[in-house]
Design an enzyme around this catalytic site. Structure first.
Site, PDB file in Angstrom:
ATOM      1  N   GLY A  92     -34.729  80.582  31.147  1.00 56.38           N
ATOM      2  CA  GLY A  92     -35.261  79.121  30.903  1.00 56.38           C
ATOM      3  C   GLY A  92     -34.976  78.805  32.827  1.00 56.38           C
ATOM      4  O   GLY A  92     -34.388  79.467  33.376  1.00 56.38           O
ATOM      5  N   SER A 120     -28.720  81.146  32.688  1.00 58.89           N
ATOM      6  CA  SER A 120     -29.563  82.175  33.464  1.00 58.89           C
ATOM      7  C   SER A 120     -30.763  81.927  33.590  1.00 58.89           C
ATOM      8  O   SER A 120     -31.424  81.312  32.590  1.00 58.89           O
ATOM      9  CB  SER A 120     -29.084  83.624  33.222  1.00 58.89           C
ATOM     10  OG  SER A 120     -29.910  83.671  31.950  1.00 58.89           O
ATOM     11  N   LYS A 121     -31.363  82.211  34.553  1.00 55.20           N
ATOM     12  CA  LYS A 121     -32.900  81.889  34.885  1.00 55.20           C
ATOM     13  C   LYS A 121     -33.766  82.598  33.840  1.00 55.20           C
ATOM     14  O   LYS A 121     -34.804  82.291  33.319  1.00 55.20           O
ATOM     15  CB  LYS A 121     -33.342  82.845  36.174  1.00 55.20           C
ATOM     16  CG  LYS A 121     -34.297  81.810  36.907  1.00 55.20           C
ATOM     17  CD  LYS A 121     -34.690  82.481  38.278  1.00 55.20           C
ATOM     18  CE  LYS A 121     -36.041  81.957  38.613  1.00 55.20           C
ATOM     19  NZ  LYS A 121     -36.060  80.999  40.094  1.00 55.20           N
ATOM     20  N   ARG A 122     -33.185  83.946  33.394  1.00 51.00           N
ATOM     21  CA  ARG A 122     -33.942  84.669  32.319  1.00 51.00           C
ATOM     22  C   ARG A 122     -34.105  83.856  30.968  1.00 51.00           C
ATOM     23  O   ARG A 122     -35.130  84.030  30.240  1.00 51.00           O
ATOM     24  CB  ARG A 122     -32.976  85.896  31.980  1.00 51.00           C
ATOM     25  CG  ARG A 122     -33.878  87.214  31.898  1.00 51.00           C
ATOM     26  CD  ARG A 122     -33.136  88.404  31.583  1.00 51.00           C
ATOM     27  NE  ARG A 122     -32.101  88.362  32.631  1.00 51.00           N
ATOM     28  CZ  ARG A 122     -30.792  88.787  31.809  1.00 51.00           C
ATOM     29  NH1 ARG A 122     -30.620  88.929  30.582  1.00 51.00           N
ATOM     30  NH2 ARG A 122     -29.890  88.947  32.737  1.00 51.00           N
TER      31      ARG A 122
END
Ligand code: GLU
Length: 473
Positions: free
Chosen positions: A247, A243-245
């Site tokens: 990285g 997930s973007k959270r």
């Protein structure tokens, strides 16, 4: 039959690392079988489509070397085609108009959830007569078209997961045509994969639950079902879905951050696929050669950033100084002489894991940085001796021809020869020499510094160091 694969992203923003892996595996499979790799832009969800995203996608695919053989096809330009197929299903009574309002559907879902029932459309509109339907349409009532999922069960074979069978009672009467006249993904994907003669559908695991609906559509249209292969998830180190959270996940960001396309491709290829034994570095040709759907793992693949950095560093270290200098140019905020930059790249290439790191390496070579004389003194030596060693080394260096400075090996041989023939201690000479040239306790070797800085600049820097030691500044 010619093998044909497709990459069919929705242009909703950036290209996700997982989508790049899907594209890559489709590409590798097509190339391995001398087939065709086609690109299709799936933009029938108008609310999610982002302007410019399709072009950006194409650009990234090109940058990483995944050239398409056919397409791009754009679904929003094929609306009329889908409509004829919807009409066919309506005629065959495999589909029906549904006039239920959003509000009713929300309420229905809420009630089903409260009653702990599966959330499905309750077929309120399924048995409307043709007259009723026509009347509502003539009164401009909004509608969608839904599949009338039959009773029974649906099976399909997945090349990675084997045969999967599910009861049709678990399948919702999927909307195939939306109220805006656009098809949903489910309808468009089936029609396009058929019309475009796609033989192998290779995509992320998140789509596996949609396959039964597609298989039903294939049978209604009388189309052959393609081969399916659903790829395992890509996971964060903590085994949650990437997930973007945690990285970067956008391929664009990795490229912008100084990862080489070849390294990225190599790294991504190994997320869920082990070509052979312990080998880690593969060219695209090798990946094509070894690629097999049967070698794809079922379990999730962990995205290990450290491994990516290592791999990127390896690719960088194998570039020539001249090639690397061209790649790093866009990361520099100052103009640097081409020859100088090439030399810096030649020396530093083994110490970079990303292209952008070159910026922190350059100042040493382009700027005389102030420092304290104490760092010139090696731990086993003292100030006076260091000054003397530098004085003598300077005299020797001044006597060297310019030609010696054009070749790293010649410089190294010369300085080592000087140390040996005068019976000197390596540390006593090389430490102050290196620090005087680099202004830093840690740096490249004195030979590399002499080669990059050249004779004049080296002499000037050594002179500065000598006066620092003599004056104690
Ligand atoms: N358009 C879908 C996506 O954006 C692809 C679905 C498929 O490959 O069938 O991921």
């Amino acid at each position: 039959m010619k093998i044909k694969t497709r990459f069919s992203p929705s242009p909703t923003g950036y290209l996700h690392i997982g989508s790049l892996r899907t594209a890559l595996y489709n590409y590798l499979f097509a190339k391995k079988h001398n087939g065709v790799f086609l690109l299709r832009i799936e933009d029938t969800d108008k609310a999610r489509t982002v302007d410019g995203a399709a072009d950006a996608l194409l650009d990234v695919l090109q940058q990483v070397g995944l050239n398409v053989d056919e397409g791009p096809y754009v679904q929003s330009e094929r609306i009329d085609i889908y409509k004829t197929y919807v009409d066919k299903l309506l005629e065959q009574k495999n589909a029906y108009h549904c006039f239920c309002t959003k509000e009713r559907l929300i309420k229905l879902r809420e009630n089903q959830t409260l009653a702990k029932m599966p959330t499905k459309y309750d077929r309120k509109c399924c048995d409307l007569t043709n007259d009723e339907v026509n009347k509502k349409i003539s009164e401009n009532e909004g509608f969608v078209v839904r599949m009338k999922v039959p009773e029974g069960e649906t099976s399909f074979k997945d090349d990675i997961r084997g045969v999967i069978t599910i009861s049709n009672s678990e399948i919702d009467d999927q909307v195939i045509l939306k109220s805006d006249g656009f098809p949903t993904y489910h309808l468009a994907v089936v029609i396009d994969d058929h019309l475009m003669e796609v033989t192998h559908v290779i995509r992320g695991e998140e789509w596996i639950s949609s396959v039964p609906k597609h298989v039903i559509l294939y049978s209604w249209f009388g189309f052959d079902v393609p081969n399916f292969a659903h790829l395992p998830l890509i996971l964060n180190e903590d085994k949650t879905k990437l997930s973007k959270r945690q990285g970067d996940v956008a391929v664009e960001d990795f490229l912008k951050d100084g990862y080489l396309p070849d390294a990225l491709i190599n790294f991504i290829a190994l997320l869920g696929f082990n070509p052979k034994g312990d080998q880690e570095i593969y060219s695209m040709e090798e990946l094509v050669k070894y690629f097999e759907l049967t070698k794809i793992n079922k379990g999730g693949a962990v995205f290990n950033r450290e491994k990516l950095d290592w791999m990127n560093g390896k690719y960088i270290s194998e570039l020539s100084g001249a090639d690397l200098s061209q790649l790093v140019e866009s990361f520099l905020d100052e103009n640097i002489d081409t020859k100088l930059l090439e030399k810096i790249c030649e020396v530093e290439k083994g110490r970079l894991t990303r292209l952008d790191q070159i910026t922190s390496k350059i100042t040493t070579y382009t700027t005389r940085i102030d420092y304290l004389h104490s760092i010139l003194v090696w731990k086993k030596s003292n100030r006076e001796d260091s000054a003397m060693q530098l004085d003598n080394a300077l005299t020797y260096i001044e006597g060297l021809s310019e030609k010696v400075f054009t070749d790293l090996d010649l410089i190294e041989d010369a300085i080592k020869g000087y140390i040996n023939s005068n019976d000197l201690n390596n540390g006593n000479v090389l430490w102050p020499l290196r620090v005087s040239l680099s202004s830093a306790e840690k740096s490249s070797s004195p030979f590399e510094l002499l080669w990059i800085l050249g004779k004049n600049e080296s002499i000037e820097r050594i002179n500065i160091a000598i006066s620092k030691l003599k004056n104690g500044s």
